[in-house]
Design an enzyme around this catalytic site. Structure first.
Site, mmCIF file in Angstrom:
data_model
loop_
_atom_site.group_PDB
_atom_site.id
_atom_site.type_symbol
_atom_site.label_atom_id
_atom_site.label_comp_id
_atom_site.label_asym_id
_atom_site.label_seq_id
_atom_site.Cartn_x
_atom_site.Cartn_y
_atom_site.Cartn_z
ATOM 1 N N TYR A 126 -5.242 -10.300 9.667
ATOM 2 C CA TYR A 126 -6.194 -9.917 8.637
ATOM 3 C C TYR A 126 -7.620 -10.352 8.996
ATOM 4 C CZ TYR A 126 -2.220 -9.124 5.430
ATOM 5 O OH TYR A 126 -1.083 -8.656 4.831
ATOM 6 N N HIS A 131 -6.040 0.697 2.503
ATOM 7 C CA HIS A 131 -4.885 1.043 3.328
ATOM 8 C C HIS A 131 -4.596 2.550 3.312
ATOM 9 C CE1 HIS A 131 -3.079 -2.439 5.142
ATOM 10 N NE2 HIS A 131 -3.046 -3.123 4.020
ATOM 11 N N GLU A 143 -4.033 -4.345 9.111
ATOM 12 C CA GLU A 143 -4.623 -5.330 8.208
ATOM 13 C C GLU A 143 -6.045 -5.737 8.566
ATOM 14 O OE1 GLU A 143 -3.457 -5.759 5.494
ATOM 15 O OE2 GLU A 143 -1.322 -5.284 5.646
ATOM 16 N N ASP A 161 7.942 -10.234 10.643
ATOM 17 C CA ASP A 161 7.224 -11.015 9.634
ATOM 18 C C ASP A 161 6.486 -12.199 10.251
ATOM 19 O OD1 ASP A 161 7.861 -9.417 7.550
ATOM 20 O OD2 ASP A 161 9.000 -10.902 6.415
ATOM 21 N N GLU A 173 0.785 -1.221 0.000
ATOM 22 C CA GLU A 173 0.000 0.000 0.000
ATOM 23 C C GLU A 173 0.822 1.279 0.000
ATOM 24 O OE1 GLU A 173 0.401 -1.450 4.345
ATOM 25 O OE2 GLU A 173 0.115 -2.334 2.367
ATOM 26 N N HIS A 229 -8.342 -3.720 -1.391
ATOM 27 C CA HIS A 229 -7.608 -3.863 -0.130
ATOM 28 C C HIS A 229 -6.502 -2.818 -0.023
ATOM 29 C CE1 HIS A 229 -6.012 -6.239 3.310
ATOM 30 N NE2 HIS A 229 -4.852 -5.737 2.897
ATOM 31 N N GLU A 230 -5.672 -2.718 -1.057
ATOM 32 C CA GLU A 230 -4.555 -1.763 -0.996
ATOM 33 C C GLU A 230 -5.052 -0.320 -0.957
ATOM 34 O OE1 GLU A 230 -1.915 -3.140 -0.222
ATOM 35 O OE2 GLU A 230 -2.521 -5.155 -0.790
ATOM 36 N N ARG A 285 5.050 -14.836 -5.401
ATOM 37 C CA ARG A 285 4.156 -14.308 -4.370
ATOM 38 C C ARG A 285 4.147 -15.246 -3.172
ATOM 39 N NH1 ARG A 285 -2.213 -12.804 -5.543
ATOM 40 N NH2 ARG A 285 -2.755 -12.069 -3.430
#
Length: 635
Positions: A416, A331, A350, A408, A303, A327-328, A589
């Site tokens: 989320y 943000h 999130e 992380d 984002e 979603h982005e 990804r």
């Protein structure tokens, strides 16, 4: 003045930081310390910074992208807000080669680089000597984790190299010496020199769209972000890029060879911005553009303000995966306008954004589609709870303890999906109109500030609960944010379409026909649900029938391809291995790559050799974010 000092000062002048501006900056009183940073909850264990002593408020970057040496080289000039009597400022670095530090006039300042930690990097301590502006001359390391340098072969056009950054969570310290803590928001500018034939873009206002030509054929691009942001949101990409407008304040950058299909996919972006504004207030960042990156980008999207970075795996050809864009975009309010002060409170970014994303999708595409996405999210939440050790697992809390851990580790679907479910539970308790009014006021009240879980809880009680004991009990705030598992009052949005899908999946598993007519009429969420709900134990005959009917091994929709490959690996279905190898080679990804390697490793003597052989080939193609996760899986 030494020759190096003259060079640094000249660099600053080329950046547009003239002496009168420096004098103006130094004459201002330092901005007050944000109240949130004074709280114990905002102490960032993932940063060496001491913001109550001295903190960075602004950065001026002057960097050259060295595609041969795979490094950024130049200077970072930092404005410092220091408490009375402060002698030093402490910055975060990781792998940077520091050449020197001066004041704004080029006079050398004492500095030292502390012992490096594997996760945090090394603290850079600079003696201020009364200065409120320092200039760090440095190079990034060729293996700096935030930056991925791609060969032409790794791009869509296959002709020119490419560079992109990914800063979240604490990776930007590998190319920018600053206080790399989400609670220390900073404004910034940049002058970036890109090689001939390549265009630079950043997460800021572009001041020179075509760049300034330099004698060697390279071009200098200038950028400005005049709103304070968390340091991880400073992002850059350099490559063979073109631009297509999507609306009056929206557009997309990508490589020329894939622009046509990319612009087609993203046609609704302008409508999304309008829908988001109608929910929670004006968009505060000016433009909203996207950069669709090469396949090695490790996330679905990032984002970065004004310029969302997105994976090409969302380009499905039928606009079916644009919820990621929603979603982005969301943000821009939850995560950029108001962000988490520490990584223990990642859910504030999130969870809010996942909830907001679903509201945008409902407004644009209707409740049935939004309900399907929410129901799939519920399934993801159940899987995340299982992966975290079950309902009693410590990492099923929203507010996490990440002591001694990489941030992380907290970036799971708990943040989320449990976060979004918590907000839906509040919505149910107070009603949507009251909840929307609160959220809109929350974003306005805390705009351009960071937040902690404790701060949000206090705000919720003050401005929504307002001392109502029945409402407090109905929601159970502390249980949601500080305790493990999923509270009993969790709101599960159930799609009205999924029971029929599940019934057909059960019938197929028992030997029934592949529901081709239904498949052709279904949306991507329905197709995903069908494949994901099939038993993990199916015969080769059933799998072959499934693949032949729906072309799953050649599926261009990444979400459907992923759930098919998960099913195939669970059944050790050898005919799907070529598709698996292609899928794991052509994109990086992490959402797709890490689970599939984990699934392969879990399949023992069948899957482990495939995983190890394949990862040896694909690891160099992945970004450091993906490599770090998969390195812990493929052993």
């Amino acid at each position: 003045m030494t020759s190096k000092a003259r060079a640094i000062l000249l660099s600053l002048l080329l950046c547009g930081v003239a002496a009168p501006v420096l004098a103006q900056v130094s004459s201002k009183a330092p901005p007050p310390v944000p109240a949130i940073l004074k709280t114990a909850e905002a102490r960032d264990i993932h940063s060496y910074a001491q913001p109550l002593v001295a903190r960075v408020t602004h950065i001026d970057l002057d960097l050259t992208a060295d595609f041969t040496g795979h490094k950024m080289t130049g200077t970072a000039a930092l404005d410092i807000a220091a408490a009375p009597g402060a002698k030093d400022v402490v910055l975060d670095t990781k792998g940077l080669v520091i050449h020197g530090v001066t004041d704004a006039k080029g006079k050398a300042l004492p500095w030292s680089l502390g012992k490096a930690d594997p996760i945090l990097g090394a603290p850079l301590t600079v003696t201020l000597n009364g200065n409120r502006r320092i200039v760090v001359s440095y190079d990034s390391a060729p293996d700096g984790a935030a930056l991925q340098w791609l060969t032409p072969a790794q791009t869509a056009g296959k002709q020119k190299p490419y560079l992109f950054s990914q800063g979240e969570a604490i990776l930007n310290r590998t190319w920018i010496p600053t206080q790399d803590s989400p609670g220390i928001r900073q404004t910034w500018t940049a002058r970036i020199v890109a090689p001939k034939g390549l265009k630079a873009v950043m997460s800021a206002k572009m001041l020179t769209p075509n760049g300034e030509p330099l004698p060697d054929g390279s071009r200098a691009y200038r950028f400005s972000m005049d709103k304070p942001v968390a340091s991880y949101l400073i992002a850059i990409a350099i490559g063979d890029l073109t631009f297509t407008p999507l609306g009056k304040r929206t557009g997309v950058y990508t490589e020329p060879s894939v622009m046509k299909k990319t612009a087609y996919e993203l046609v609704d972006v302008e409508k999304m911005v309008a829908a988001a504004e109608s929910l929670y207030g004006p968009y505060a960042w000016g433009r909203y553009d996207l950069l669709v990156l090469p396949p090695s980008f490790p996330f679905g999207g990032m984002e970065n303000p004004r310029l969302t970075f997105a994976t090409p795996t969302i380009i499905a050809g039928d606009r079916s995966l644009v919820s990621l864009v929603a979603h982005e975009l969301a943000h821009s309010w939850s995560g950029n306008l108001v962000n988490n002060a520490t990584w223990s409170d990642f859910w504030l970014n999130e969870g809010f954004t996942d909830y907001f994303e679903n509201r945008i999708m409902e407004k644009l595409y209707g409740k049935p589609r939004a309900d399907m996405l929410a129901d799939l999210g519920w399934s993801d939440l159940q899987d995340a709870i299982k992966d975290a050790g079950g309902p009693t697992g410590a990492d099923t809390r929203l507010h996490l303890d990440l002591t001694g851990r990489d941030p992380d580790d907290g970036m799971t679907d708990i943040a989320y999906q449990k976060g979004a479910t918590f907000l839906r539970t509040i919505e149910k308790a107070v009603g949507r109109p009251r909840w929307d009014a609160y959220l809109k006021s929350y974003f306005a009240r805390h705009a351009f500030q960071s937040q902690t879980t404790a701060g949000f809880v206090a705000d919720l009680r003050q401005n929504l609960i307002k001392g109502d004991p029945k409402l407090e009990a109905a929601i159970g705030i502390d249980k949601w944010v500080y305790e493990v598992g999923l509270p009993d009052n969790a709101v599960h949005i159930k799609s009205a379409a999924f029971p029929a899908v599940d019934a057909l999946a059960a019938a197929f598993a028992q030997g029934g026909p592949a529901p081709l007519a239904k498949w052709n009429a279904w949306s991507t969420p329905e197709r995903t649900r069908f494949v994901a709900s099939l038993p993990r134990k199916l015969s080769d005959e059933r799998l072959a029938t499934l693949d032949k009917a729906f072309g799953l091994s050649a599926q261009g929709n990444s979400e459907i391809r992923f759930v098919w490959l998960e099913l195939a690996v669970a059944n050790r279905y050898q005919p799907a291995v070529p598709s698996l190898e292609t899928f794991l080679t052509e994109q990086g990804r992490r959402k797709f790559v890490a689970p599939l390697f984990k699934d392969l490793m879990a399949q023992g003597d069948w899957g482990r050799p495939i995983a190890k052989g394949l990862y040896a080939k694909t690891r160099p193609l992945y970004h450091a974010v993906t490599r770090q996760t998969v390195d812990g899986v493929v052993k």
